[in-house]
Design a protein around this motif. Structure first.
Motif, PDB file in Angstrom:
ATOM      1  N   GLU A   1       0.839  -1.194   0.000  1.00  0.00           N
ATOM      2  CA  GLU A   1       0.000   0.000   0.000  1.00  0.00           C
ATOM      3  C   GLU A   1       0.878   1.249   0.000  1.00  0.00           C
ATOM      4  OE1 GLU A   1      -2.235   0.517   3.545  1.00  0.00           O
ATOM      5  OE2 GLU A   1      -3.405   2.196   2.786  1.00  0.00           O
ATOM      6  N   VAL A   2       0.583   2.136  -0.930  1.00  0.00           N
ATOM      7  CA  VAL A   2       1.325   3.387  -1.007  1.00  0.00           C
ATOM      8  C   VAL A   2       0.828   4.350   0.070  1.00  0.00           C
ATOM      9  CG1 VAL A   2       1.752   5.429  -2.418  1.00  0.00           C
ATOM     10  CG2 VAL A   2       1.795   3.153  -3.467  1.00  0.00           C
ATOM     11  N   GLN A   3       1.786   4.958   0.762  1.00  0.00           N
ATOM     12  CA  GLN A   3       1.436   5.956   1.762  1.00  0.00           C
ATOM     13  C   GLN A   3       2.377   7.147   1.677  1.00  0.00           C
ATOM     14  OE1 GLN A   3       1.318   3.839   5.603  1.00  0.00           O
ATOM     15  NE2 GLN A   3      -0.906   4.042   5.495  1.00  0.00           N
ATOM     16  N   THR A  24       7.206   8.421   3.279  1.00  0.00           N
ATOM     17  CA  THR A  24       6.622   7.662   2.177  1.00  0.00           C
ATOM     18  C   THR A  24       6.916   6.172   2.306  1.00  0.00           C
ATOM     19  OG1 THR A  24       8.472   7.689   0.623  1.00  0.00           O
ATOM     20  CG2 THR A  24       7.079   9.659   0.713  1.00  0.00           C
ATOM     21  N   SER A  25       6.044   5.372   1.721  1.00  0.00           N
ATOM     22  CA  SER A  25       6.243   3.932   1.691  1.00  0.00           C
ATOM     23  C   SER A  25       5.384   3.335   0.590  1.00  0.00           C
ATOM     24  CB  SER A  25       5.889   3.297   3.037  1.00  0.00           C
ATOM     25  OG  SER A  25       4.537   3.525   3.353  1.00  0.00           O
ATOM     26  N   GLY A  26       5.738   2.127   0.169  1.00  0.00           N
ATOM     27  CA  GLY A  26       4.912   1.416  -0.790  1.00  0.00           C
ATOM     28  C   GLY A  26       5.253   1.656  -2.245  1.00  0.00           C
ATOM     29  N   PHE A  27       6.257   2.471  -2.538  1.00  0.00           N
ATOM     30  CA  PHE A  27       6.698   2.677  -3.915  1.00  0.00           C
ATOM     31  C   PHE A  27       8.200   2.953  -3.900  1.00  0.00           C
ATOM     32  CE2 PHE A  27       7.171   7.359  -4.072  1.00  0.00           C
ATOM     33  CZ  PHE A  27       6.497   7.727  -2.923  1.00  0.00           C
ATOM     34  N   TYR A  32      10.626   8.339  -8.620  1.00  0.00           N
ATOM     35  CA  TYR A  32       9.583   9.358  -8.702  1.00  0.00           C
ATOM     36  C   TYR A  32      10.139  10.751  -8.435  1.00  0.00           C
ATOM     37  CZ  TYR A  32       6.103   5.724  -8.900  1.00  0.00           C
ATOM     38  OH  TYR A  32       5.345   4.657  -9.299  1.00  0.00           O
ATOM     39  N   ASN A  77      13.483   7.332   2.659  1.00  0.00           N
ATOM     40  CA  ASN A  77      12.263   7.608   1.879  1.00  0.00           C
ATOM     41  C   ASN A  77      11.476   8.782   2.445  1.00  0.00           C
ATOM     42  OD1 ASN A  77      12.941   5.440   0.252  1.00  0.00           O
ATOM     43  ND2 ASN A  77      11.506   4.024   1.205  1.00  0.00           N
ATOM     44  N   TYR A 115       0.663   9.827  -6.762  1.00  0.00           N
ATOM     45  CA  TYR A 115       0.350   9.603  -5.349  1.00  0.00           C
ATOM     46  C   TYR A 115       0.251  10.942  -4.613  1.00  0.00           C
ATOM     47  CZ  TYR A 115       2.254   5.047  -6.697  1.00  0.00           C
ATOM     48  OH  TYR A 115       2.512   3.862  -7.343  1.00  0.00           O
TER      49      TYR A 115
END
Length: 126
Positions: A1-3, A24-27, A32, A77, A115
């Motif tokens: 899950e992107v956060q 950030t997390s999930g990507f 980016y 991140n 996102y």
């Protein structure tokens, strides 16, 4: 899950400073371009500052140049926005956002961002 989770907003007097953070997390962070938008009550969302995925070059809204500094920590991140010499017109909800492209026209209004965070409120009193 992107956060993307912003923090660091608050109430500050004109001339003061705040440091916003975006966890950030999930990507894949390095893949980016990432940065900050803001939206003041009754106004359109506008781009504030970004770091390009291509070469880590930075972009700033003219009105914040020399006052705001964007940075990131790839190992953690994390994205940051150091805001100095704050003005009442900087009052807005600040959003962290990411897109899998280099710097482009999306910086103006955030069209096409991949996102978004939920935002953190910055209030600058006069």
């Amino acid at each position: 899950e992107v956060q993307l989770v912003e923090s660091g907003g608050g109430l500050v007097q004109a001339g003061g400073s705040l440091r916003l953070s975006c966890a950030t997390s999930g990507f894949t962070f390095d893949d980016y371009s990432i940065g900050w938008f803001r939206q003041a009550p009754g106004k359109e969302r506008e781009g504030v500052s970004f770091i390009s995925k291509i070469d880590s070059s930075t972009w700033y809204l003219d009105s914040v140049k020399g006052r705001f500094t964007i940075s990131k920590d790839n190992a953690k991140n994390m994205l940051y926005l150091q805001m100095n010499s704050l003005r009442p017109e900087d009052t807005a909800v600040y959003y962290c956002a990411a897109i899998g492209e280099g710097i482009g026209s999306w910086v103006i209004r955030g069209t096409g961002m991949d996102y978004w965070g939920k935002g953190t409120l910055v209030t600058v009193s006069s």
